[in-house]
Design a protein around this motif. Sequence first.
Motif, PDB file in Angstrom:
ATOM      1  N   TYR A  41       0.807  -1.263  -0.051  1.00 45.61           N
ATOM      2  CA  TYR A  41       0.177   0.173  -0.033  1.00 45.61           C
ATOM      3  C   TYR A  41       0.803   1.246   0.085  1.00 45.61           C
ATOM      4  N   LEU A  42       2.383   1.176   0.003  1.00 44.69           N
ATOM      5  CA  LEU A  42       2.894   2.310   0.080  1.00 44.69           C
ATOM      6  C   LEU A  42       4.154   2.477  -1.119  1.00 44.69           C
ATOM      7  N   LEU A  43       4.288   3.691  -1.570  1.00 48.09           N
ATOM      8  CA  LEU A  43       4.825   3.841  -2.926  1.00 48.09           C
ATOM      9  C   LEU A  43       6.403   3.563  -2.491  1.00 48.09           C
ATOM     10  N   TYR A  44       6.941   2.872  -3.214  1.00 48.79           N
ATOM     11  CA  TYR A  44       8.416   2.680  -3.345  1.00 48.79           C
ATOM     12  C   TYR A  44       9.225   3.506  -4.097  1.00 48.79           C
ATOM     13  N   VAL A  45      10.235   4.035  -3.342  1.00 47.14           N
ATOM     14  CA  VAL A  45      11.048   5.109  -3.851  1.00 47.14           C
ATOM     15  C   VAL A  45      12.305   4.642  -3.975  1.00 47.14           C
ATOM     16  N   SER A  46      12.821   4.242  -5.518  1.00 48.52           N
ATOM     17  CA  SER A  46      14.002   3.857  -5.565  1.00 48.52           C
ATOM     18  C   SER A  46      15.130   4.906  -5.579  1.00 48.52           C
ATOM     19  N   GLN A  47      16.315   4.255  -5.122  1.00 50.57           N
ATOM     20  CA  GLN A  47      17.409   5.089  -5.095  1.00 50.57           C
ATOM     21  C   GLN A  47      18.445   5.109  -6.394  1.00 50.57           C
ATOM     22  N   SER A  48      17.734   4.189  -7.344  1.00 53.80           N
ATOM     23  CA  SER A  48      18.701   4.043  -8.588  1.00 53.80           C
ATOM     24  C   SER A  48      18.093   4.650  -9.703  1.00 53.80           C
ATOM     25  N   ILE A  49      16.969   5.652  -9.540  1.00 56.21           N
ATOM     26  CA  ILE A  49      16.361   6.037 -10.734  1.00 56.21           C
ATOM     27  C   ILE A  49      17.308   7.346 -11.610  1.00 56.21           C
ATOM     28  N   GLN A  50      18.172   7.857 -10.983  1.00 55.51           N
ATOM     29  CA  GLN A  50      19.200   8.654 -11.881  1.00 55.51           C
ATOM     30  C   GLN A  50      19.894   7.906 -12.694  1.00 55.51           C
ATOM     31  N   ASN A  51      20.194   6.716 -12.115  1.00 52.56           N
ATOM     32  CA  ASN A  51      21.251   5.710 -13.069  1.00 52.56           C
ATOM     33  C   ASN A  51      20.535   4.968 -14.216  1.00 52.56           C
ATOM     34  N   LEU A  52      19.359   5.359 -14.239  1.00 58.38           N
ATOM     35  CA  LEU A  52      18.647   4.514 -15.455  1.00 58.38           C
ATOM     36  C   LEU A  52      18.998   5.240 -16.664  1.00 58.38           C
ATOM     37  N   LYS A  53      19.124   4.157 -17.994  1.00 58.11           N
ATOM     38  CA  LYS A  53      19.574   4.818 -18.967  1.00 58.11           C
ATOM     39  C   LYS A  53      18.565   4.040 -20.229  1.00 58.11           C
ATOM     40  N   PRO A  54      18.543   4.434 -21.419  1.00 60.76           N
ATOM     41  CA  PRO A  54      17.567   3.662 -22.392  1.00 60.76           C
ATOM     42  C   PRO A  54      17.901   2.275 -22.306  1.00 60.76           C
ATOM     43  N   GLU A  55      16.934   1.379 -22.485  1.00 55.74           N
ATOM     44  CA  GLU A  55      17.100   0.162 -22.815  1.00 55.74           C
ATOM     45  C   GLU A  55      17.081  -0.695 -21.472  1.00 55.74           C
ATOM     46  N   ASP A  56      17.058  -0.028 -20.480  1.00 54.08           N
ATOM     47  CA  ASP A  56      17.123  -0.538 -19.104  1.00 54.08           C
ATOM     48  C   ASP A  56      15.765  -1.156 -19.032  1.00 54.08           C
ATOM     49  N   HIS A  57      15.789  -2.739 -18.478  1.00 53.83           N
ATOM     50  CA  HIS A  57      14.352  -3.041 -18.050  1.00 53.83           C
ATOM     51  C   HIS A  57      14.049  -2.812 -16.456  1.00 53.83           C
ATOM     52  N   ILE A  58      12.765  -2.382 -16.382  1.00 59.71           N
ATOM     53  CA  ILE A  58      12.366  -2.232 -15.143  1.00 59.71           C
ATOM     54  C   ILE A  58      11.290  -2.599 -14.431  1.00 59.71           C
ATOM     55  N   GLU A  59      10.695  -2.470 -13.348  1.00 62.83           N
ATOM     56  CA  GLU A  59       9.370  -2.724 -12.991  1.00 62.83           C
ATOM     57  C   GLU A  59       8.943  -1.532 -12.217  1.00 62.83           C
ATOM     58  N   ILE A  60       7.579  -1.307 -12.421  1.00 63.85           N
ATOM     59  CA  ILE A  60       6.862   0.150 -11.964  1.00 63.85           C
ATOM     60  C   ILE A  60       5.744  -0.509 -11.247  1.00 63.85           C
TER      61      ILE A  60
END
Length: 255
Positions: free
Chosen positions: A196-215
């Motif tokens: 029930y809580l939003l998870y805040v990732s510490q890696s957002i700024q390191n993401l680059k095109p073609e990275d696979h993620i879960e939202i």
Amino acid sequence: MEMNSEEDPSPMSLLDLPQSILDFILKCLSPKDLLTMSKVCVFLKRKCQSDRFWENHIKEKWGRVISDAVYKEWKWHIEIAKDGVLMKNNQTASMGSFIGDWPNVCLCSYLQDCNFLTAQKSNNFMMSLYFSLQTGSFWFPAQVYKGMMIHNALVNYDSRSNTFQARYVQNGDWKLIGKKIEWDMVRAPSVHTSPYLLYVSQSIQNLKPEDHIEIQWRPNAQSPYDWFYGVIGHLDSCNEDCCQCHYNGKKIVDY
């Protein structure tokens, strides 16, 4: 008649073995064999019910689908059983652990039959957890793949089909996600945050095109978050021959 002056050596008992060798033998036994060995004598009963032997079996069979939250929830059930609350209230049905306030209530775990936790079993944490999982008595938190979605759910194991069934609770109602769910469709929760809580990732700024993620995604504020797959894409202004998207604070997600 010639007599043998040397006495036959007395047979060696299992209990005569050095402690390290005995422990090595017990560590190699299957859960079924550990139970059989525990009936030999009081000493072996204590040894065979030791957490360290059963922890190995739990990790070997269940390690991929259970997280620290499962151990925490089982500890909660054990403590309730040891406090004698079930005996005092003559409770013989089910028992669940909840967190949150209505309507954002999350069912953390569910023990289908309180009679499962006898006094003896409640004194053997890992062994009782193993058999609660194996018999399907314990519904535990996990995540279930369904299409492109990953649902937070409670699952239990069906030993007859070697599969799982999964449910989740929404606004007080149990809803079935599926039955006969294969092992590779179940995993331990990827984060420790409540659904029930939003998870805040510490890696957002390191993401680059073609990275696979879960939202995370949910239909409304009263529902728990589920997860779905996405891929980081290029910004509209990007020159892919000299991509600088990973330096930009904005991220494009393709579903």
